[in-house]
Design an enzyme around this catalytic site. Structure first.
Site, PDB file in Angstrom:
ATOM      1  CB  THR A 182      -0.861   0.018   1.283  1.00 26.34           C
ATOM      2  OG1 THR A 182      -1.835  -0.999   1.176  1.00 26.34           O
ATOM      3  CG2 THR A 182      -1.545   1.357   1.502  1.00 26.34           C
ATOM      4  NE  ARG A 210      -9.686  -4.968   5.927  1.00 25.34           N
ATOM      5  CZ  ARG A 210      -8.544  -4.357   5.658  1.00 25.34           C
ATOM      6  NH1 ARG A 210      -8.347  -3.803   4.482  1.00 25.34           N
ATOM      7  NH2 ARG A 210      -7.580  -4.294   6.559  1.00 25.34           N
ATOM      8  CB  THR A 233       1.701   0.386   4.911  1.00 23.22           C
ATOM      9  OG1 THR A 233       1.404  -0.782   4.158  1.00 23.22           O
ATOM     10  CG2 THR A 233       3.129   0.288   5.437  1.00 23.22           C
ATOM     11  N   GLY A 234       0.112  -1.744   6.536  1.00 24.69           N
ATOM     12  CA  GLY A 234       0.072  -2.942   7.369  1.00 24.69           C
ATOM     13  C   GLY A 234      -1.360  -3.342   7.673  1.00 24.69           C
TER      14      GLY A 234
HETATM   15  N1  ASP Z   1      -3.366  -1.020   5.375  1.00 29.08           N
HETATM   16  C1  ASP Z   1      -3.952  -1.718   4.261  1.00 29.08           C
HETATM   17  C2  ASP Z   1      -5.290  -2.263   4.682  1.00 29.08           C
HETATM   18  O1  ASP Z   1      -5.397  -2.779   5.784  1.00 29.08           O
HETATM   19  C3  ASP Z   1      -3.135  -2.818   3.729  1.00 29.08           C
HETATM   20  C4  ASP Z   1      -1.693  -2.534   3.453  1.00 29.08           C
HETATM   21  O2  ASP Z   1      -1.093  -1.644   4.006  1.00 29.08           O
HETATM   22  O3  ASP Z   1      -1.147  -3.251   2.645  1.00 29.08           O
HETATM   23  O4  ASP Z   1      -6.193  -2.265   3.901  1.00 29.08           O
END
Ligand code: ASP
Length: 321
Positions: A182, A210, A233-234
């Site tokens: 992301t 979601r 991110t995460g």
């Molecule tokens: N934070 C993003 C989510 O939970 C995912 C990601 O950072 O890859 O949708």
């Protein structure tokens, strides 16, 4: 009383001293930076270059951040953002995106389908509606009414991977270093103004409907032009529970550097998830108005890209674990 030469010299001398030393005494007062700066999650070098180019040509922070994140949105090889992003468990790519400017205005789209550049739609929500968030069908209707065209975001590669996943269909949205990238991006322009954007196709094979942290102001992104900006991110749920990006900015407001603020916010995420934080990743990045930046994560493996007047570099984040 008229100012004679002696008084004038006296005043000039002391004004000179206070200017040099700063009002509070001996520490020089920190100045707001007016040097273009771009910081983004992961190895998003091309996106940072696109943003920096806008800043280099005297463009503003908002245009720069929008142009920057549009690069991974259109890149089929980026499997966590826009076109080519991994679908939800029903095989549909749904995208989430938000943007925030120096005036504290913000716009967001969530659970949007078939639109290549959600960040542009988010900007339109910010600039052309009295709202902050538009969701799903409504967001798509708004995009189509504003000249965006429908485009299937599921690439052949992503479809094949999803079909492979369907064989076991294990619903385990563990986000680690391999399966997400992301983009959250923070910019500062030559006027010293800040902006930020965050855009994603979210967690791979998520439940239909979601929405993660990325398009939620305060969770995935926060910009305060008097303090600084942050994005993350995460595992989105963990940043939603703690309003991670807002928290980073609040720590900076209290005087922390971007680096320290990210470390304290990660600690808060960890404390909020006793016994489970070991199993997911969160990476946070931040900038302040003085042109400083920082980043920190729970797990090793997070990195962020920075471009300023000194050039570009990929920084390996330090981590809690
Ligand atoms: N934070 C993003 C989510 O939970 C995912 C990601 O950072 O890859 O949708």
């Amino acid at each position: 009383m008229t100012t004679n030469r002696r008084t004038f010299l006296h005043r000039t001398f002391f004004t000179g001293i206070t200017t040099t030393l700063g009002i509070s005494g001996f520490a020089p007062k920190k100045q707001r930076s007016k040097a273009p700066l771009v910081v983004a999650t992961w190895n998003n070098e091309k996106a940072c270059q696109a943003a920096y180019q806008v800043l280099d040509q005297q463009g503003n922070a908002l245009d720069a951040v929008e142009q920057g994140v549009m690069i991974p949105e259109a890149d089929p090889n980026d499997r966590s953002v826009g076109y080519g992003g991994r679908p939800d468990r029903d095989g549909k790519v749904t995208v989430d995106s938000c943007i925030m400017d120096a005036k504290g205005q913000c716009g967001s789209v969530v659970f949007l389908e078939d639109i290549l550049h959600p960040v542009q739609v988010a900007r339109k929500v910010m600039e052309q509606t009295p709202h902050v968030i538009l969701a799903g069908e409504g967001a798509q209707q708004f995009a189509l009414a504003n000249g965006f065209e429908k485009q299937n975001l599921l690439t052949e590669d992503s479809r094949k991977e999803w079909q492979e996943w369907l064989k076991n269909a294990a619903y385990k949205p563990v986000i680690n270093i391999e399966n997400h990238d992301t983009i959250g991006m923070l910019t500062q322009d030559a006027m010293g103004d800040l902006a930020g954007a965050c855009t994603t196709s979210g967690a791979a094979y998520k439940m239909r409907g979601r929405v993660g942290d990325s398009p939620i102001i305060g969770a995935g992104l926060y910009v305060d032009n008097t303090v600084g900006s942050a994005t993350g991110t995460g595992l989105g749920e963990a940043l939603l529970r703690t309003l991670g990006s807002f928290l980073v900015v609040e720590f900076m407001r209290q005087g922390d550097t971007p680096q320290k603020a990210c470390e304290k916010a990660i600690k808060r995420v960890v404390d909020h998830h006793p016994g489970t934080y070991q199993e997911f990743q969160i990476g946070l990045i931040a900038t302040d108005i003085y042109g400083r930046y920082g980043g920190y994560s729970i797990q090793p493996g997070f990195s962020y890209f920075v471009i300023n007047a000194k050039g570009g570099q990929l920084i390996k984040s330090r981590s809690y674990l």
